[in-house]
Design a protein around this motif. Structure first.
Motif, PDB file in Angstrom:
ATOM      1  N   UNK A   6      -7.835  -1.241   5.627  1.00 26.37           N
ATOM      2  CA  UNK A   6      -7.780  -2.550   5.087  1.00 26.37           C
ATOM      3  C   UNK A   6      -7.712  -2.408   3.579  1.00 26.37           C
ATOM      4  N   UNK A   7      -6.567  -2.427   2.865  1.00 22.00           N
ATOM      5  CA  UNK A   7      -6.433  -2.117   1.388  1.00 22.00           C
ATOM      6  C   UNK A   7      -6.125  -3.599   0.794  1.00 22.00           C
ATOM      7  N   UNK A   8      -6.835  -3.957  -0.396  1.00 22.03           N
ATOM      8  CA  UNK A   8      -6.524  -5.187  -0.859  1.00 22.03           C
ATOM      9  C   UNK A   8      -5.523  -5.367  -1.850  1.00 22.03           C
ATOM     10  N   UNK A   9      -4.965  -4.299  -2.103  1.00 22.78           N
ATOM     11  CA  UNK A   9      -3.634  -4.369  -2.698  1.00 22.78           C
ATOM     12  C   UNK A   9      -2.642  -3.354  -2.451  1.00 22.78           C
ATOM     13  N   UNK A  10      -1.323  -3.450  -2.798  1.00 23.34           N
ATOM     14  CA  UNK A  10      -0.610  -2.593  -2.501  1.00 23.34           C
ATOM     15  C   UNK A  10      -0.697  -0.942  -3.158  1.00 23.34           C
ATOM     16  N   UNK A 335      18.396  -5.691  -6.836  1.00 25.59           N
ATOM     17  CA  UNK A 335      18.652  -4.447  -6.909  1.00 25.59           C
ATOM     18  C   UNK A 335      18.885  -3.708  -5.775  1.00 25.59           C
ATOM     19  N   UNK A 336      18.253  -3.985  -4.823  1.00 29.57           N
ATOM     20  CA  UNK A 336      18.298  -3.230  -3.332  1.00 29.57           C
ATOM     21  C   UNK A 336      19.508  -3.572  -3.030  1.00 29.57           C
ATOM     22  N   UNK A 337      20.295  -4.774  -2.801  1.00 29.74           N
ATOM     23  CA  UNK A 337      21.548  -5.109  -2.269  1.00 29.74           C
ATOM     24  C   UNK A 337      22.654  -4.307  -3.241  1.00 29.74           C
ATOM     25  N   UNK A 338      22.392  -3.869  -4.462  1.00 35.10           N
ATOM     26  CA  UNK A 338      23.271  -2.988  -5.246  1.00 35.10           C
ATOM     27  C   UNK A 338      23.139  -1.650  -5.243  1.00 35.10           C
ATOM     28  N   UNK A 339      22.347  -1.141  -4.453  1.00 36.13           N
ATOM     29  CA  UNK A 339      22.016   0.073  -4.011  1.00 36.13           C
ATOM     30  C   UNK A 339      21.053   1.098  -5.222  1.00 36.13           C
ATOM     31  N   UNK A 340      20.327   0.431  -5.625  1.00 40.51           N
ATOM     32  CA  UNK A 340      19.184   1.137  -6.359  1.00 40.51           C
ATOM     33  C   UNK A 340      18.464   2.385  -5.596  1.00 40.51           C
ATOM     34  N   UNK A 341      18.359   3.489  -6.291  1.00 37.40           N
ATOM     35  CA  UNK A 341      17.914   4.646  -5.459  1.00 37.40           C
ATOM     36  C   UNK A 341      16.325   4.932  -5.717  1.00 37.40           C
ATOM     37  N   UNK A 342      15.887   4.809  -6.933  1.00 44.53           N
ATOM     38  CA  UNK A 342      14.485   5.006  -7.228  1.00 44.53           C
ATOM     39  C   UNK A 342      13.916   3.949  -8.050  1.00 44.53           C
ATOM     40  N   UNK A 343      12.739   3.263  -7.587  1.00 43.37           N
ATOM     41  CA  UNK A 343      12.008   2.268  -8.211  1.00 43.37           C
ATOM     42  C   UNK A 343      10.579   2.862  -8.495  1.00 43.37           C
ATOM     43  N   UNK A 344      10.127   2.806  -9.856  1.00 42.04           N
ATOM     44  CA  UNK A 344       8.950   3.134 -10.236  1.00 42.04           C
ATOM     45  C   UNK A 344       8.219   1.627 -10.551  1.00 42.04           C
ATOM     46  N   UNK A 345       7.095   1.317 -10.013  1.00 34.19           N
ATOM     47  CA  UNK A 345       6.373   0.141 -10.224  1.00 34.19           C
ATOM     48  C   UNK A 345       5.186   0.246 -10.717  1.00 34.19           C
ATOM     49  N   UNK A 346       4.746  -0.412 -11.685  1.00 34.09           N
ATOM     50  CA  UNK A 346       3.373  -0.278 -12.430  1.00 34.09           C
ATOM     51  C   UNK A 346       2.370  -1.691 -12.299  1.00 34.09           C
ATOM     52  N   UNK A 347       1.636  -1.807 -11.513  1.00 33.94           N
ATOM     53  CA  UNK A 347       0.808  -2.855 -11.303  1.00 33.94           C
ATOM     54  C   UNK A 347       0.534  -3.366  -9.792  1.00 33.94           C
ATOM     55  N   UNK A 348      -0.467  -3.576  -9.452  1.00 29.39           N
ATOM     56  CA  UNK A 348      -0.830  -3.900  -8.024  1.00 29.39           C
ATOM     57  C   UNK A 348      -0.345  -5.170  -7.776  1.00 29.39           C
ATOM     58  N   UNK A 349      -0.302  -6.176  -8.490  1.00 28.47           N
ATOM     59  CA  UNK A 349       0.373  -7.383  -8.448  1.00 28.47           C
ATOM     60  C   UNK A 349       2.127  -7.521  -8.358  1.00 28.47           C
ATOM     61  N   UNK A 350       2.323  -6.565  -9.103  1.00 29.24           N
ATOM     62  CA  UNK A 350       3.829  -6.348  -9.359  1.00 29.24           C
ATOM     63  C   UNK A 350       4.582  -5.640  -8.146  1.00 29.24           C
ATOM     64  N   UNK A 351       3.478  -4.433  -8.018  1.00 26.98           N
ATOM     65  CA  UNK A 351       4.096  -3.670  -6.597  1.00 26.98           C
ATOM     66  C   UNK A 351       4.128  -4.748  -5.350  1.00 26.98           C
ATOM     67  N   UNK A 352       3.303  -5.684  -5.078  1.00 32.28           N
ATOM     68  CA  UNK A 352       3.192  -6.387  -4.186  1.00 32.28           C
ATOM     69  C   UNK A 352       4.384  -7.442  -4.104  1.00 32.28           C
TER      70      UNK A 352
END
Length: 414
Positions: A6-10, A335-352
């Motif tokens: 059980x993880x408390x963030x993403x 972005x997903x609808x427009x066909x993005x291929x790679x997404x780097x996300x920084x931050x737990x809340x932002x990742x969620x």
């Protein structure tokens, strides 16, 4: 399923999923509590919640529901995955969630260890260090949601829990698993356990065999698969050569350094709570800008802590945070609808927020991009993601991750 988390963030969920995968278990990361049974053949299931900063009652209810689902899938041991910087407040949420899980599982003494020396997190004499600094001097004292001003994990936890809080010091941990087990009390207690080397975590893992509940950072899982007879194996190769983007909402010192570095290499666009709340920017326009860049651009709201505090004073902490997270969720969806291929996300809340915007329900775990950060891919999708905790990764993480997310045989360019 043998092991349930059980993880408390993403980002924390991805972190421990990588640790378990590299130790040889097949792992699936679930976004929220699944409605269906686990993916067939999964040795370990990691349920990613957004419970770190949720109201205490909500965090407890969600964690208990995740525990119920994992046990129904056959999980023999449950790990409550928390941040390696023990992010919480005087009200919780770590203590109240542990109290509830102890009752639900009938657990005896519970090891609590957020350490992961490989990632610069160690616990000595009950105090949490980030590299060579006490937690309270590491920058975490300025966290906008969970400021950590006390490095003594025993005191922090004791303020949150109804259970006794004990301590297993480094000199006992250094003697190995048998000494750790011998130091456990006969009754139920939360035992903050020192760890200053990764080998300490291996011994803690051995000592945890058969325990129904553990609590810690991803390092606590280093040796857990071995308790089930599993040996290390390569992680699955993933990759996508499509358009890339970096989305950064973390305000940690490490992320702000990464943002500053990457802004020298690629187009960037800063987003503030003020312009979002005043209607000065929208996700559709930013998505068009992203898709038209020759190099993978950066969209960020990673401001100096003083700037964040000013926004919180002006708009309210919850309203400012919700505006930023809502924007990133909507941007990810467009972005997903427009066909993005790679997404780097920084931050737990932002990742969620990003994962929510993408409508992802489960992730397969790929190779390591940095300590604690795997490449992941939504099931039945070609999109690849990196969900990075704010404090993780070196200065060049963004450019390095985008390159490796292309897969093998590509020219090194963002």
């Amino acid at each position: 399923m043998k092991l349930g988390v059980i993880a408390d963030d993403f980002t924390g969920a991805s972190d421990i999923a990588l640790t378990i995968a590299e130790a040889g278990m097949s792992v699936t990361q679930y976004i929220g509590i699944p409605d269906n049974d686990a993916v067939s053949g999964t040795d370990a299931g990691v349920v990613a919640l957004k419970s770190r900063t949720a109201p205490v009652a909500e965090a407890v209810a969600d964690s208990l529901a995740a525990c119920d689902w994992l046990k129904a899938q056959g999980a023999e041991q449950i790990v409550l995955k928390i941040c390696s910087t023990f992010d919480s407040t005087a009200e919780g949420n770590i203590g109240p969630v542990l109290d509830a899980l102890v009752t639900q599982l009938g657990a005896g003494p519970v090891i609590v260890c957020p350490a992961f020396p490989e990632n610069g997190r160690s616990v000595y004499q009950g105090h949490l260090f980030v590299s060579d600094k006490l937690l309270s001097e590491s920058g975490m004292q300025d966290h906008p949601l969970t400021p950590m001003t006390d490095p003594d994990i025993r005191r922090v936890l004791a303020a949150q829990t109804k259970l006794p809080v004990g301590h297993i010091p480094a000199n006992k941990v250094a003697k190995g698993a048998e000494a750790i087990v011998a130091a456990m009390p006969d009754d139920t207690a939360l035992m903050v356990t020192d760890a200053i080397r990764d080998t300490d975590l291996l011994e803690i893992g051995k000592a945890a065999q058969g325990m129904p509940l553990l609590c810690g950072g991803s390092g606590i899982a280093l040796d857990l698969p071995a308790n089930f007879g599993v040996t290390a194996a390569p992680t699955k190769a993933l990759g996508n050569n499509g358009v890339g983007v970096v989305l950064s909402g973390s305000c940690s010192g490490a992320t702000r350094m990464q943002v500053a570095r990457y802004r020298q290499l690629a187009p960037s666009r800063e987003i503030s709570a003020g312009e979002l709340l005043e209607g000065g920017v929208n996700a559709e326009d930013v998505a068009v800008w992203v898709m038209n860049q020759a190099r993978a651009p950066l969209v960020f709201s990673s401001a100096d802590p003083n700037v964040v505090k000013d926004a919180q004073r002006q708009f309210g902490a919850s309203r400012a945070a919700e505006a930023i997270e809502g924007f990133f969720a909507e941007l990810a969806a467009v972005l997903s609808r427009q066909g993005i291929g790679r997404v780097v996300v920084a931050g737990g809340e932002t990742s969620g927020a990003v994962v929510k915007g993408l409508g992802v329900t489960a992730l397969e775990i790929g190779p390591r991009l940095a300590a604690g950060v795997p490449m992941v891919r939504p099931l039945n999708s070609d999109l690849v993601l990196a969900l990075k905790s704010g404090n993780f990764g070196g200065e060049t993480f963004f450019e390095d991750a985008l390159y490796f997310m292309k897969g093998t045989g590509m020219e090194k360019a963002v």
